[in-house]
Design an enzyme around this catalytic site. Sequence first.
Site, PDB file in Angstrom:
ATOM      1  N   ARG A 265       0.830  -1.203   0.000  1.00 18.60           N
ATOM      2  CA  ARG A 265       0.000   0.000   0.000  1.00 18.60           C
ATOM      3  C   ARG A 265       0.864   1.253   0.000  1.00 18.60           C
ATOM      4  NH1 ARG A 265      -4.413   1.086   4.706  1.00 18.60           N
ATOM      5  NH2 ARG A 265      -2.504   1.177   5.938  1.00 18.60           N
TER       6      ARG A 265
ATOM      7  N   THR B  41      -1.094   7.656  -0.643  1.00 14.16           N
ATOM      8  CA  THR B  41      -2.416   7.564  -1.268  1.00 14.16           C
ATOM      9  C   THR B  41      -3.264   6.446  -0.658  1.00 14.16           C
ATOM     10  OG1 THR B  41      -1.704   5.990  -2.975  1.00 14.16           O
ATOM     11  CG2 THR B  41      -1.402   8.343  -3.431  1.00 14.16           C
TER      12      THR B  41
ATOM     13  N   ASP C 222      -2.728  -3.728  13.406  1.00 14.66           N
ATOM     14  CA  ASP C 222      -2.142  -4.390  12.246  1.00 14.66           C
ATOM     15  C   ASP C 222      -2.152  -5.897  12.470  1.00 14.66           C
ATOM     16  OD1 ASP C 222      -0.078  -5.617  10.504  1.00 14.66           O
ATOM     17  OD2 ASP C 222       0.276  -3.561   9.880  1.00 14.66           O
TER      18      ASP C 222
ATOM     19  N   ASP D 112       1.240  -7.797  11.893  1.00  8.87           N
ATOM     20  CA  ASP D 112       2.201  -7.636  12.992  1.00  8.87           C
ATOM     21  C   ASP D 112       1.822  -8.504  14.180  1.00  8.87           C
ATOM     22  OD1 ASP D 112       3.864  -5.899  11.686  1.00  8.87           O
ATOM     23  OD2 ASP D 112       2.983  -4.087  12.543  1.00  8.87           O
TER      24      ASP D 112
END
Length: 213
Positions: free
Chosen positions: A107, A111, A204, A207
């Site tokens: 990603r 943006t 996340d 993670d």
Amino acid sequence: MENFMKNVTVFNHPLIAHKITHLCDVSTGTKEFREIVSELAMLMGYEAFRDLPTTQVEIQAPLSKFMSPVVNENITIVPILRAGLGMVEGLVALFPKARIGHIGLYRDEETLEPHEYYCKLPKEAPDGQVIVVDPALATGGSAAAAIDFIKQRGCKNIKLLSLIAAPEGIRRVTQAHPDVKIFVAHYADAPLNEKGYIVTAFGDAGDRIFGTK
């Protein structure tokens, strides 16, 4: 029900809600987090695979022969790397013969738009059921893009499984792919932060699954 939710199944079960609570708790360690993700994927699989086609076969039981159904096991599970890997084991427990594809996206930090860097699917995938898995459906960019890339490779029968989904993510996927059914363990009707994470979720997932936070 809002129109963008018409193709979405949100699970309503106390056991699933209980497990989602533990996923979102910051004190849940890597081992437990990984186990719960797998357990939830397996629980969701029962509903997601409800419409699998079956064939009647003759079997020899202890007392007689009779016809009984078996499912069509042309199933491909496609985790969106890397967090989606955590959901694969739970689904494979249901269907040990399922094939595994992989799709990798990164990603853009500015943006928040996804870019493909890897996609490998079994050659049989276009003829069967494809299940795309990703723990969080936040902006929906990665999931929508992953489904784009999978369709470009000839797949048509596609479903998406996510543990937690925000309205923004669901809208984006349903607008881009109205033919794709979405299965969600928990609907998080909450805002996204500046990094595109659901604020009332587990952070996340990659993670936390792999212990890299």
